[in-house]
Design a protein around this motif. Structure first.
Motif, PDB file in Angstrom:
ATOM      1  N   LEU A 168      79.733 -49.162  95.795  1.00  0.00           N
ATOM      2  CA  LEU A 168      78.611 -48.742  96.634  1.00  0.00           C
ATOM      3  C   LEU A 168      78.761 -47.259  96.939  1.00  0.00           C
ATOM      4  CD1 LEU A 168      78.105 -51.695  99.132  1.00  0.00           C
ATOM      5  CD2 LEU A 168      77.428 -51.458  96.746  1.00  0.00           C
ATOM      6  N   LEU A 169      77.668 -46.604  97.318  1.00  0.00           N
ATOM      7  CA  LEU A 169      77.722 -45.143  97.510  1.00  0.00           C
ATOM      8  C   LEU A 169      78.564 -44.735  98.712  1.00  0.00           C
ATOM      9  CD1 LEU A 169      75.584 -44.313  99.988  1.00  0.00           C
ATOM     10  CD2 LEU A 169      73.920 -44.836  98.223  1.00  0.00           C
ATOM     11  N   THR A 170      78.912 -45.702  99.554  1.00  0.00           N
ATOM     12  CA  THR A 170      79.742 -45.397 100.726  1.00  0.00           C
ATOM     13  C   THR A 170      81.224 -45.287 100.360  1.00  0.00           C
ATOM     14  OG1 THR A 170      79.524 -47.759 101.129  1.00  0.00           O
ATOM     15  CG2 THR A 170      78.275 -46.299 102.572  1.00  0.00           C
TER      16      THR A 170
ATOM     17  N   VAL B 167      76.253 -48.714  92.418  1.00  0.00           N
ATOM     18  CA  VAL B 167      74.976 -49.366  92.730  1.00  0.00           C
ATOM     19  C   VAL B 167      74.108 -48.332  93.467  1.00  0.00           C
ATOM     20  CG1 VAL B 167      73.899 -51.444  93.665  1.00  0.00           C
ATOM     21  CG2 VAL B 167      76.307 -51.502  93.027  1.00  0.00           C
ATOM     22  N   ALA B 168      73.755 -47.276  92.773  1.00  0.00           N
ATOM     23  CA  ALA B 168      72.973 -46.164  93.327  1.00  0.00           C
ATOM     24  C   ALA B 168      72.606 -45.247  92.173  1.00  0.00           C
ATOM     25  CB  ALA B 168      73.801 -45.376  94.346  1.00  0.00           C
ATOM     26  N   VAL B 169      71.539 -44.482  92.352  1.00  0.00           N
ATOM     27  CA  VAL B 169      71.223 -43.478  91.330  1.00  0.00           C
ATOM     28  C   VAL B 169      72.066 -42.226  91.564  1.00  0.00           C
ATOM     29  CG1 VAL B 169      69.194 -42.506  92.539  1.00  0.00           C
ATOM     30  CG2 VAL B 169      69.373 -42.311  90.066  1.00  0.00           C
ATOM     31  N   GLY B 170      72.263 -41.861  92.851  1.00  0.00           N
ATOM     32  CA  GLY B 170      73.115 -40.707  93.171  1.00  0.00           C
ATOM     33  C   GLY B 170      74.568 -41.102  92.956  1.00  0.00           C
ATOM     34  N   TYR B 171      75.353 -40.163  92.438  1.00  0.00           N
ATOM     35  CA  TYR B 171      76.757 -40.517  92.187  1.00  0.00           C
ATOM     36  C   TYR B 171      77.705 -39.425  92.661  1.00  0.00           C
ATOM     37  CZ  TYR B 171      75.416 -38.092  87.870  1.00  0.00           C
ATOM     38  OH  TYR B 171      74.903 -37.197  86.965  1.00  0.00           O
TER      39      TYR B 171
ATOM     40  N   VAL C 149      65.183 -47.887  88.588  1.00  0.00           N
ATOM     41  CA  VAL C 149      64.788 -49.080  89.351  1.00  0.00           C
ATOM     42  C   VAL C 149      64.487 -48.783  90.831  1.00  0.00           C
ATOM     43  CG1 VAL C 149      65.904 -50.759  87.835  1.00  0.00           C
ATOM     44  CG2 VAL C 149      67.233 -49.725  89.682  1.00  0.00           C
ATOM     45  N   LEU C 150      64.932 -47.633  91.334  1.00  0.00           N
ATOM     46  CA  LEU C 150      64.659 -47.331  92.753  1.00  0.00           C
ATOM     47  C   LEU C 150      63.688 -46.171  92.933  1.00  0.00           C
ATOM     48  CD1 LEU C 150      66.563 -44.674  93.008  1.00  0.00           C
ATOM     49  CD2 LEU C 150      68.350 -46.349  93.428  1.00  0.00           C
ATOM     50  N   THR C 151      63.081 -45.741  91.820  1.00  0.00           N
ATOM     51  CA  THR C 151      62.182 -44.583  91.871  1.00  0.00           C
ATOM     52  C   THR C 151      61.018 -44.803  92.839  1.00  0.00           C
ATOM     53  OG1 THR C 151      62.776 -44.012  89.621  1.00  0.00           O
ATOM     54  CG2 THR C 151      60.691 -43.129  90.432  1.00  0.00           C
TER      55      THR C 151
ATOM     56  N   ALA D  46      67.005 -37.234  99.506  1.00  0.00           N
ATOM     57  CA  ALA D  46      67.967 -37.123  98.393  1.00  0.00           C
ATOM     58  C   ALA D  46      69.393 -37.324  98.919  1.00  0.00           C
ATOM     59  CB  ALA D  46      67.780 -35.780  97.702  1.00  0.00           C
ATOM     60  N   ARG D  47      70.040 -36.244  99.335  1.00  0.00           N
ATOM     61  CA  ARG D  47      71.371 -36.344  99.931  1.00  0.00           C
ATOM     62  C   ARG D  47      71.453 -35.331 101.065  1.00  0.00           C
ATOM     63  NH1 ARG D  47      71.763 -40.554  97.897  1.00  0.00           N
ATOM     64  NH2 ARG D  47      73.382 -41.383  96.511  1.00  0.00           N
ATOM     65  N   GLY D  48      72.114 -35.722 102.145  1.00  0.00           N
ATOM     66  CA  GLY D  48      72.156 -34.911 103.353  1.00  0.00           C
ATOM     67  C   GLY D  48      72.668 -33.495 103.159  1.00  0.00           C
TER      68      GLY D  48
ATOM     69  N   PRO E 272      67.395 -44.240 108.776  1.00  0.00           N
ATOM     70  CA  PRO E 272      68.785 -44.498 108.394  1.00  0.00           C
ATOM     71  C   PRO E 272      68.973 -44.823 106.905  1.00  0.00           C
ATOM     72  CG  PRO E 272      67.886 -46.419 109.492  1.00  0.00           C
ATOM     73  CD  PRO E 272      66.775 -45.406 109.434  1.00  0.00           C
ATOM     74  N   HIS E 273      68.788 -43.856 106.033  1.00  0.00           N
ATOM     75  CA  HIS E 273      69.013 -43.980 104.584  1.00  0.00           C
ATOM     76  C   HIS E 273      68.405 -45.285 104.024  1.00  0.00           C
ATOM     77  CE1 HIS E 273      71.863 -42.514 101.156  1.00  0.00           C
ATOM     78  NE2 HIS E 273      70.750 -43.048 100.670  1.00  0.00           N
ATOM     79  N   LEU E 274      67.065 -45.333 104.074  1.00  0.00           N
ATOM     80  CA  LEU E 274      66.346 -46.547 103.668  1.00  0.00           C
ATOM     81  C   LEU E 274      65.675 -46.418 102.303  1.00  0.00           C
ATOM     82  CD1 LEU E 274      64.524 -47.449 107.029  1.00  0.00           C
ATOM     83  CD2 LEU E 274      66.626 -48.418 106.106  1.00  0.00           C
TER      84      LEU E 274
ATOM     85  N   ALA F  46      67.361 -55.284  91.885  1.00  0.00           N
ATOM     86  CA  ALA F  46      67.305 -54.632  90.569  1.00  0.00           C
ATOM     87  C   ALA F  46      68.466 -53.654  90.393  1.00  0.00           C
ATOM     88  CB  ALA F  46      65.968 -53.909  90.418  1.00  0.00           C
ATOM     89  N   MET F  47      68.832 -52.958  91.467  1.00  0.00           N
ATOM     90  CA  MET F  47      69.958 -52.007  91.383  1.00  0.00           C
ATOM     91  C   MET F  47      71.270 -52.757  91.093  1.00  0.00           C
ATOM     92  SD  MET F  47      68.984 -49.684  94.693  1.00  0.00           S
ATOM     93  CE  MET F  47      70.491 -48.717  94.777  1.00  0.00           C
ATOM     94  N   ALA F  48      71.480 -53.844  91.820  1.00  0.00           N
ATOM     95  CA  ALA F  48      72.733 -54.592  91.636  1.00  0.00           C
ATOM     96  C   ALA F  48      72.794 -55.210  90.244  1.00  0.00           C
ATOM     97  CB  ALA F  48      72.856 -55.673  92.714  1.00  0.00           C
TER      98      ALA F  48
HETATM   99  C1  GLV Z   1      70.642 -44.012  97.153  1.00  0.00           C
HETATM  100  O1  GLV Z   1      70.775 -43.149  97.969  1.00  0.00           O
HETATM  101  C2  GLV Z   1      70.916 -43.867  95.763  1.00  0.00           C
HETATM  102  O2  GLV Z   1      71.380 -42.807  95.336  1.00  0.00           O
HETATM  103  O3  GLV Z   1      70.671 -44.821  95.022  1.00  0.00           O
END
Ligand code: GLV
Length: 319
Positions: free
Chosen positions: A51-53, A74-78, A99-101, A237-239, A284-286, A296-298
Motif C-alpha cells: 500500500l502507498l503508506t 496498490v496505487a498509481v503513484g509510487y 483503473v483509478l483515472t 496528486a501528492r502533498g 482525506p486522500h479520497l 480494480a486497483m487490488a
Molecule cells: C493514490 O494516491 C494513488 O497513487 O493511487
C-alpha cells in the motif's frame, strides 16, 4: 507455490485470486502494519503487494531476501517505492495506472467546484448552527464558465480532469513533459504552455504530475505569487508537490482565492494553519476511494504480482 505478503487490507477478491495460486500472508489491519512487523513479515517473500503508506526501500528489500521478485503497489503513484533499489536487485516494481483515472478526476472536479463555489464553507456554516438566510451577496463564489483550467501533468488523470472541466465550460491549458495525443488535445481544445504561463493565465490550477525530486515543492511561494489573486489551487496528486506552509500564508493573505486539497505534505498531518482557514477545502486522500476503483486497483496489483511469479512481464511495470 510462492509466498506473497500483502502489507495492508485490500478487497477480498484480490486476496482470493492470489491465494488460488500461492501462500498469502495478508496484514489484517485495520491499523497500518508497523515498520518492524513489516520487516519481519516480508522475510522470505517472493512477492510484496504494497500500500502507498508503506515505504519500500533498500532496507525492506534486503529484509525480504534475494528471492523477492516483485513489488506490486496498490496505487498509481509510487513515490513510496525506491525503484532504483528494486532495479539493482532485479526486482520488478509495478503500479495500477488507468483503473483509478476517473475516480481521481472526479475528486479533482469535486474540489474545483467545492473551492470555487465555497461548498465547504456553506456546509460548515449550517452545521455550526449559526443563523443564515438567502441573500443577494451571501457566500458568493466564482463561476467556472469561460474560465481557464491549468493542468500541471497531462497524463491520464490530468486529461480526465480537463475533460470534466471542459464540460463545465472551462478552457484548458496544460504543462507536461511531453505533448499529448493531438486528437485528445483537439478534443479538449488544450494548449501546451510552460509553468510560468500556466500560473499566470489560469483561474484554477490543478496538479496531476507524479511526485519525485523534480516536482518537490514545484508550487512554492514564488509560484503562488505568480498566480492570479482570484485563482484557486487544487491538489489530488501528492502533498509535497506543494510547499504547504507557503500555501497557508498565500491563502491567509489572500494572495490566491482558495484551494482544494486531497493530499498533504506530511500526510496524514495537515498544516495547522490550513485547518484555521475558510478558503481551503480539505479532503482525506479520497482520490481513488470507491468500492469499484479500489477493487480494480487490488485486482491489477494481484495480476502484476501473479504475472511476475509465473515468469511473465506484468501488465503495469514501472521498471
Ligand atoms: C493514490 O494516491 C494513488 O497513487 O493511487
Amino acid at each position: 507455490m510462492s509466498r506473497v505478503v500483502v502489507t495492508g487490507r485490500v478487497p477480498e477478491a484480490a486476496i482470493e485470486k492470489l491465494r488460488a495460486e500461492h501462500e498469502v500472508d495478508a496484514w489484517p489491519g485495520p491499523e497500518s502494519i508497523g515498520r518492524e512487523e513489516l520487516l519481519r513479515r516480508v522475510a522470505g517473500a517472493d512477492a510484496v503487494v504494497s500500500l502507498l503508506t508503506e515505504r519500500i526501500d533498500a532496507e525492506l528489500l534486503d529484509a525480504a531476501g534475494p528471492q523477492l521478485k516483485v513489488v506490486a503497489n496498490v496505487a498509481v503513484g509510487y513515490d513510496n517505492i525506491d525503484v532504483p533499489a528494486c532495479t539493482e536487485r532485479s526486482i520488478v516494481a509495478a503500479n495500477t495506472p488507468g483503473v483509478l483515472t476517473d475516480a481521481t478526476a472526479d475528486i479533482a472536479m469535486g474540489l474545483i467546484l467545492m473551492s470555487t463555489r465555497r461548498l465547504g464553507e456553506g456546509e460548515r456554516l449550517i452545521r455550526s448552527g449559526q443563523a443564515w438566510k438567502w441573500g443577494m451577496f451571501f457566500l458568493l463564489g466564482s463561476s467556472l464558465q469561460g474560465k481557464t483550467l491549468g493542468v500541471v501533468g497531462m497524463g491520464g488523470i490530468g486529461q480526465a480532469t480537463a475533460r470534466r472541466a471542459k464540460a463545465f465550460g472551462m478552457d484548458i491549458v496544460y504543462q507536461s513533459r511531453s505533448d499529448i495525443d493531438p486528437e485528445i488535445a483537439a478534443e479538449l481544445g488544450a494548449r501546451r504552455v510552460d509553468l510560468n504561463e500556466l500560473l499566470a493565465v489560469s483561474d484554477v490550477v490543478s496538479l496531476h504530475c507524479p511526485y519525485g525530486p523534480a516536482t518537490h515543492h514545484l508550487i512554492g511561494a514564488e509560484q503562488l505569487a505568480a498566480m492570479k489573486s482570484s485563482a484557486y489551487l487544487v491538489n489530488t496528486a501528492r502533498g509535497p508537490i506543494v510547499d504547504e506552509a507557503a500555501l497557508a500564508s498565500a491563502l491567509r493573505d489572500g494572495r490566491i482565492a482558495g484551494a482544494g486539497l486531497d493530499v498533504y505534505e506530511h500526510e496524514p498531518r495537515v498544516h495547522p494553519e490550513l485547518l484555521e482557514l475558510e478558503n481551503v477545502v480539505l479532503l482525506p486522500h479520497l482520490g481513488s476511494a470507491t468500492v469499484e476503483t479500489r477493487t480494480a486497483m487490488a485486482m491489477l496489483a494481484a495480476d502484476n504480482a501473479l504475472a511476475v511469479l509465473s515468469g511473465e512481464r506484468p501488465p503495469a511495470p514501472i521498471n
